[in-house]
Design a protein around this motif. Structure first.
Motif, PDB file in Angstrom:
ATOM      1  N   UNK A 273       0.791  -1.218   0.000  1.00  0.00           N
ATOM      2  CA  UNK A 273       0.000   0.000   0.000  1.00  0.00           C
ATOM      3  C   UNK A 273       0.825   1.270   0.000  1.00  0.00           C
ATOM      4  N   UNK A 274       2.104   1.174   0.350  1.00  0.00           N
ATOM      5  CA  UNK A 274       2.996   2.326   0.339  1.00  0.00           C
ATOM      6  C   UNK A 274       3.779   2.357  -0.983  1.00  0.00           C
ATOM      7  N   UNK A 275       4.409   3.490  -1.280  1.00  0.00           N
ATOM      8  CA  UNK A 275       5.258   3.601  -2.459  1.00  0.00           C
ATOM      9  C   UNK A 275       6.638   3.026  -2.167  1.00  0.00           C
ATOM     10  N   UNK A 276       7.222   2.387  -3.211  1.00  0.00           N
ATOM     11  CA  UNK A 276       8.592   1.895  -3.125  1.00  0.00           C
ATOM     12  C   UNK A 276       9.468   2.766  -4.011  1.00  0.00           C
ATOM     13  N   UNK A 277      10.680   3.068  -3.577  1.00  0.00           N
ATOM     14  CA  UNK A 277      11.606   3.908  -4.317  1.00  0.00           C
ATOM     15  C   UNK A 277      12.897   3.125  -4.552  1.00  0.00           C
ATOM     16  N   UNK A 278      13.221   2.904  -5.867  1.00  0.00           N
ATOM     17  CA  UNK A 278      14.439   2.208  -6.258  1.00  0.00           C
ATOM     18  C   UNK A 278      15.363   3.240  -6.883  1.00  0.00           C
ATOM     19  N   UNK A 279      16.574   3.375  -6.362  1.00  0.00           N
ATOM     20  CA  UNK A 279      17.483   4.443  -6.775  1.00  0.00           C
ATOM     21  C   UNK A 279      18.335   4.028  -7.973  1.00  0.00           C
ATOM     22  N   UNK A 280      18.564   5.011  -8.828  1.00  0.00           N
ATOM     23  CA  UNK A 280      19.491   4.853  -9.953  1.00  0.00           C
ATOM     24  C   UNK A 280      20.164   6.202 -10.150  1.00  0.00           C
ATOM     25  N   UNK A 281      21.098   6.511  -9.243  1.00  0.00           N
ATOM     26  CA  UNK A 281      21.765   7.809  -9.251  1.00  0.00           C
ATOM     27  C   UNK A 281      22.986   7.727 -10.161  1.00  0.00           C
ATOM     28  N   UNK A 282      23.037   8.639 -11.137  1.00  0.00           N
ATOM     29  CA  UNK A 282      24.091   8.602 -12.141  1.00  0.00           C
ATOM     30  C   UNK A 282      24.546  10.021 -12.453  1.00  0.00           C
ATOM     31  N   UNK A 283      25.813  10.158 -12.775  1.00  0.00           N
ATOM     32  CA  UNK A 283      26.310  11.444 -13.285  1.00  0.00           C
ATOM     33  C   UNK A 283      26.693  11.245 -14.740  1.00  0.00           C
ATOM     34  N   UNK A 284      26.061  12.034 -15.584  1.00  0.00           N
ATOM     35  CA  UNK A 284      26.317  11.892 -17.008  1.00  0.00           C
ATOM     36  C   UNK A 284      26.488  13.268 -17.636  1.00  0.00           C
ATOM     37  N   UNK A 285      27.541  13.456 -18.400  1.00  0.00           N
ATOM     38  CA  UNK A 285      27.778  14.717 -19.110  1.00  0.00           C
ATOM     39  C   UNK A 285      28.376  14.363 -20.479  1.00  0.00           C
ATOM     40  N   UNK A 286      27.586  14.445 -21.547  1.00  0.00           N
ATOM     41  CA  UNK A 286      26.245  15.040 -21.623  1.00  0.00           C
ATOM     42  C   UNK A 286      25.195  14.173 -20.939  1.00  0.00           C
TER      43      UNK A 286
END
Length: 991
Positions: A273-286
């Motif tokens: 019933x709650x939201x789940x948060x799956x992380x995908x933190x990335x640094x991209x340039x461009x």
């Protein structure tokens, strides 16, 4: 100071300003001097500079004119206003001084506002106002007023509070990818308002800045489609007259392959019933494109159930159990591609229930709330509970409610609840993944508040209307109102209940009595209890009237024959109706033609003499006062004074029911001989002698009263086998009449009481010898004893009960043969008469094994320590007796008195001291003799070595080897020695 460095004294008249000027509100002759000097000190230089002395001359005058105040400060300001600027956080000093005669008094105020409490001080006799830690709220107009009786003078200071610049927003250093956009903010506050200036790499920014995509404003710089050449140092500078501040931000723009900052194979958990948060933190340039998918499916995760945020985080909304499993995050840019896998677990949601739900608690009672939880097993370790009331956390540690409010995990206890405890109570459960709350409304019940605003209207002679306002019911509806009044002249200040009305009414028409000054109050009642009384109403006084009723409970109390004390319940204060209350008493004898006699009484008693004893009379009592008489009174019948009965019951007889109970009968005395109201009959009896030993008893009368007109009665608790006498008499309210002629009767035999004691005095492997004492009361001729015994053990099992009839009543011991060795027995002994046997006395004892020391109890006498103790006692006894014997033979002298005390029995002191008792084989007639001492008795038996005290006057004689010789019963002066056989001898002994 003067030339000698002495300070010039300052007071309300003389003042030195902050700038060093010396002012006089008015001068006096003693102000004249020629050495007024001004000194300036420089602490850092440790130097003092002196100005040339100044001379002041004050000329005396015969005419001194008083004048109104005139401001002397500030000297550089003309007019009645001046301005002061102060830096925030500093100290504000305002000074004010005026000349005038008499010396003006200085007061301070802030126009339109109050002076700041706790931060304002007045110094130098009120001439200086000091405010520390100045803030913007201290700005405004301050007024100084100088006043004497001639007039006033004022001066106002307009105070402005300024401060140096301070940041409210400043640019932050960061790393950005090519093509991204950013806004750098720069805001500052201060007084005056600071000016903002931007610099890039140390150079000011202007409209002609060469870098593309830059737009700047005083408070921000906007960078769009950032490229590598946008990398640099960006500075913001804020300036006002009080200072300058500088903020720096380092901006870096990169062009690299995607860098994954979230670890691979991360595990996540969410609650159903709650939201789940799956992380995908990335640094991209461009910038890169981020997509999520399940390994088992090719398509990307889209739709309302899934949201991919700009930072790459996947949000799964309103999760269900099927959402559990692996997820893959793909990151693609022109410089490359990377991916990570995440694993999601779904837990059950935490559920809460508070009990009881919405309780109603009476004030001062106990409130207990329970918070029941259902929690996923994976989350229990992180579960934390907390309680709150009306949205505020309940923290009891260190507060005054620590002892009254107790929180024990899921249990909240509040003792002695108050009205302030009412409210919405919440239990909050927090786990690592979810939080939930349950609430319950607690309602506190209490007695109502007192009614208010009592008002009297419709005032009449015998009625008045009372109106009021109900008080707060405190969550329990008011069920009724109690109306009380005060006005009883006999009990001033005492409130009494007048009436009750339903709780939904707030007005009532009250019926009143005449001649009363009333005051009323009202009490509210609900299910919890009564309120406190309201404040009293105004007074209402009713006029007098004739009595409405006559006295009640008319009766006669007579202490002597031929008289009547007529008594009645007097009217209460509320029933008198007027002044001058009296009672008219009328009476006449029944059955005799005569006129009514009457008399007035002011209290509630009238004494009337009569011509005969216990004669019926008609009596009436009527109330009268100064306004008239009460209603016609009722006639009651009373009797004149009683006398003692003058006849005794006849034909008295007694029939025996059993050995302790008889039935007595008699003929009643004639009614005319009672001389009053017959109360009943009385039986008197007393014991004359015992039929057992013909012993006579002194006359000790016992009494039994039997109420009512009767001709029989039972007399209980008599002694069996005795002779008695009894009489019967009648009694009335006056007292008892003459007794009947005494009759005699006898009670038959009864069963005896139990023997006084039962002891095991000897035991061997198959024999036990018992000894006992006579019953205290035999209740007849003893015919013998019933002796029973049976085997017992520690498991509550018992053997067959065997019985021996001892037919000789004088026999006080018995030898029981043919017993089992090393066995525990229980013995029961009853004394018997011809009517039967009485209650048993019991004792336990053991036989002993082969070759074991013969003691009295198997659990004691068979122990080695006991044998040693007995030998020690015997040895000590022999030593003491030997010492006594030696001292006696040494010729010790004793007074005659001591000898008489030691030998009170003349037979003991006779010349027969040296004669030993003679033994007889006859059980019925033992021979008597005397012994000089117990020691000699032991010598006479030749083998007796020890004496054992069994208690209650019983003793045993033993040989050195522990074998039993005989028993000694009685006191040390007189007793008996009983051998192990059937013979008995009795000796007077002295020690």
């Amino acid at each position: 100071m003067n030339i000698d460095l002495q300070h010039i004294p300052q007071d309300e008249r003389v003042y030195m300003s902050q700038k060093g000027d010396l002012y006089f509100a008015n001068v006096e002759e003693n102000d004249s001097r020629s050495d007024y000097c001004c000194f300036a000190a420089f602490p850092r230089l440790r130097t003092i500079v002196q100005k040339m002395p100044m001379k002041l001359t004050v000329n005396s005058s015969n005419s001194i004119k008083q004048r109104e105040p005139r401001m002397l400060l500030p000297p550089e300001t003309s007019g009645s206003h001046s301005s002061v600027t102060i830096i925030k956080g500093g100290t504000l000093l305002l000074e004010c001084f005026a000349e005038g005669l008499p010396t003006p008094q200085i007061t301070w105020m802030k126009v339109g506002e109050d002076l700041p409490k706790g931060r304002e001080e007045r110094e130098n006799f009120g001439k200086t106002l000091k405010i520390e830690q100045v803030t913007h709220i201290d700005k405004g107009h301050y007024r100084c007023m100088a006043k004497n009786y001639k007039g006033t003078a004022t001066h106002e200071f307009r105070v402005t509070v300024e401060e140096p610049p301070r940041w409210t927003k400043k640019p932050e250093s960061a790393v950005y990818s090519i093509g991204s956009s950013v806004i750098l903010l720069c805001e500052a506050e201060g007084e005056p308002t600071p000016e903002i200036e931007w610099k890039i790499n140390g150079l000011p920014v202007d409209q002609e800045h060469p870098l593309p995509g830059i737009v700047f404003f005083p408070g921000e710089i906007s960078l769009d489609n950032m490229q590598l050449n946008h990398t640099g140092v960006y500075q913001c500078e804020a300036t006002n007259v009080h200072g300058k501040i500088l903020a720096t931000a380092n901006i870096n723009v990169l062009d690299i392959s995607p860098l994954m900052q979230t670890p691979d194979n991360e595990e996540y958990a969410a609650v159903v019933g709650y939201s789940a948060f799956l992380f995908c933190e990335v640094f991209a340039s461009p910038p890169a494109v981020i997509t999520w998918q399940k390994p088992s499916k090719v398509e990307r995760l889209e739709g309302p159930h899934y949201t991919t945020h700009e930072n790459g985080t996947l949000e799964i909304k309103e999760t269900i159990k099927e959402d559990a499993g692996p997820y893959t995050c793909w990151v693609k840019s022109p410089r490359g591609e990377v991916a990570v896998t995440a694993y999601l677990s779904i837990r059950d949601a935490t559920n809460l229930t508070i009990s009881p739900l919405n309780p109603h608690i009476i004030k001062s009672h106990l409130l207990v709330l329970h918070c029941e939880t259902e929690c996923d097993s994976h989350l229990k370790h992180s579960l934390k509970l907390s309680w709150s009331k009306d949205g505020e956390a309940l923290e009891v540690n260190g507060t005054e409610d620590t002892s009254r409010i107790i929180i024990e995990g899921d249990k909240l206890t509040i003792s002695n609840v108050t009205l302030e405890d009412e409210g919405l109570y919440s239990c909050l459960a927090i786990t690592a993944l979810d939080r939930t709350m349950a609430t319950t409304q607690v309602t506190i019940l209490d007695v109502p508040d007192p009614p208010e605003n009592l008002y009297l209207s419709e005032r009449e002679n015998r009625s008045v209307r009372l109106t009021w306002e109900a008080g707060d019911s405190h969550n329990s509806a008011i069920t009724e109102f109690i109306i009380e009044f005060e006005g009883n002249k006999d009990e001033p200040g005492k409130w009494a209940e007048l009436t009750k009305i339903q709780g939904n009414e707030t007005t009532v028409l009250l019926s009143l009595a005449p001649y009363v000054k009333y005051q009323f109050r009202v009490i509210g009642v609900n299910a919890v209890g009564r309120s406190l009384p309201s404040d009293p109403s105004d007074y209402h006084e009713t006029p007098p009237a004739a009595p409405d009723k006559n006295p009640e409970n008319i009766r006669v109390e007579a202490s002597q024959p031929k008289e009547m004390f007529i008594k009645w319940e007097p009217l209460k204060s509320m029933e008198r109706n007027g002044p001058g209350l009296e009672y008219r008493v009328t009476w006449r004898q029944q059955g005799v033609p005569s006129e009514w006699s009457d008399e007035l009484a002011t209290d509630n008693t009238l004494r009337v003499m009569t011509s005969s004893v216990f004669t019926p009379y008609d009596v009436k009592v009527q109330a009268i006062n100064q306004l008239g008489s009460g209603p016609e009174p009722q006639t009651i019948t009373v009797y004149s004074g009683e006398d003692y009965p003058d006849a005794a019951p006849s034909l008295v007889s007694a029939s025996v029911i059993n050995s302790t109970l008889i039935n007595v009968t008699w003929d009643r005395i004639p009614k005319e001989r009672v001389h009053g109201h017959l109360r009943g009959y009385q039986i008197n009896w007393w014991k004359t002698k015992s039929r057992l030993d013909e012993r006579k008893f002194p006359k000790e009368i016992k009494t039994l009263r039997l109420p009512g007109d009767r001709s029989y009665g039972m007399v209980p608790s008599l002694d069996p086998f005795s002779e008695f006498k009894l009489t019967v008499l009648a009694y009335n309210s006056k007292g008892a009449g003459p007794e009947s002629t005494p009759i005699s009767f006898q009670t038959p035999e009864g069963v005896p009481e139990q023997p006084t004691f039962l002891k095991v005095i000897h035991a061997d492997k198959d024999t036990i010898v018992l000894s006992w004492g006579l019953p205290k009361k035999a209740h007849g001729n003893l015919t013998g004893y019933s002796l029973q015994y049976q085997i017992i053990n520690d498991t509550d099992e018992v053997g067959e009960l065997k019985e021996i009839n001892v037919t000789n009543p004088s026999k006080l011991s018995w030898r029981i043969p043919d017993l089992n060795s090393t066995t525990k027995y229980k013995f029961y002994l009853r004394a018997c008469t011809s009517k039967g046997c009485g209650k048993p006395i019991t004792e336990e004892g053991c036989t002993i094994g082969e070759g074991t020391y013969a003691g009295l109890y198997d659990n004691i006498s068979t122990q080695g320590w006991f044998i040693g103790l007995m030998c020690a006692i015997a040895l000590l006894t022999l030593i003491l007796l030997t010492i006594c014997f030696v001292r006696r033979n040494k010729g010790g002298k004793y007074s005659v008195k001591e000898k008489e005390d030691l030998h009170p029995d003349p037979e003991v002191q006779s010349g027969k001291d040296e004669t030993f008792g003679e033994y007889s084989d006859s059980d019925e007639k033992p021979l008597k003799g005397s012994l000089q001492s117990l020691n000699r008795n032991l010598q006479a038996t030749e083998s007796a070595d020890s004496l054992v005290d069994y208690g209650e006057g019983d003793h045993g004689l033993f040989n050195e080897d522990g074998s039993f010789i005989g028993a000694y019963t009685g006191s040390k002066e007189k007793g008996s020695v009983e051998s192990t056989g059937s013979s008995m001898a009795t000796f007077p002994l002295r020690t």
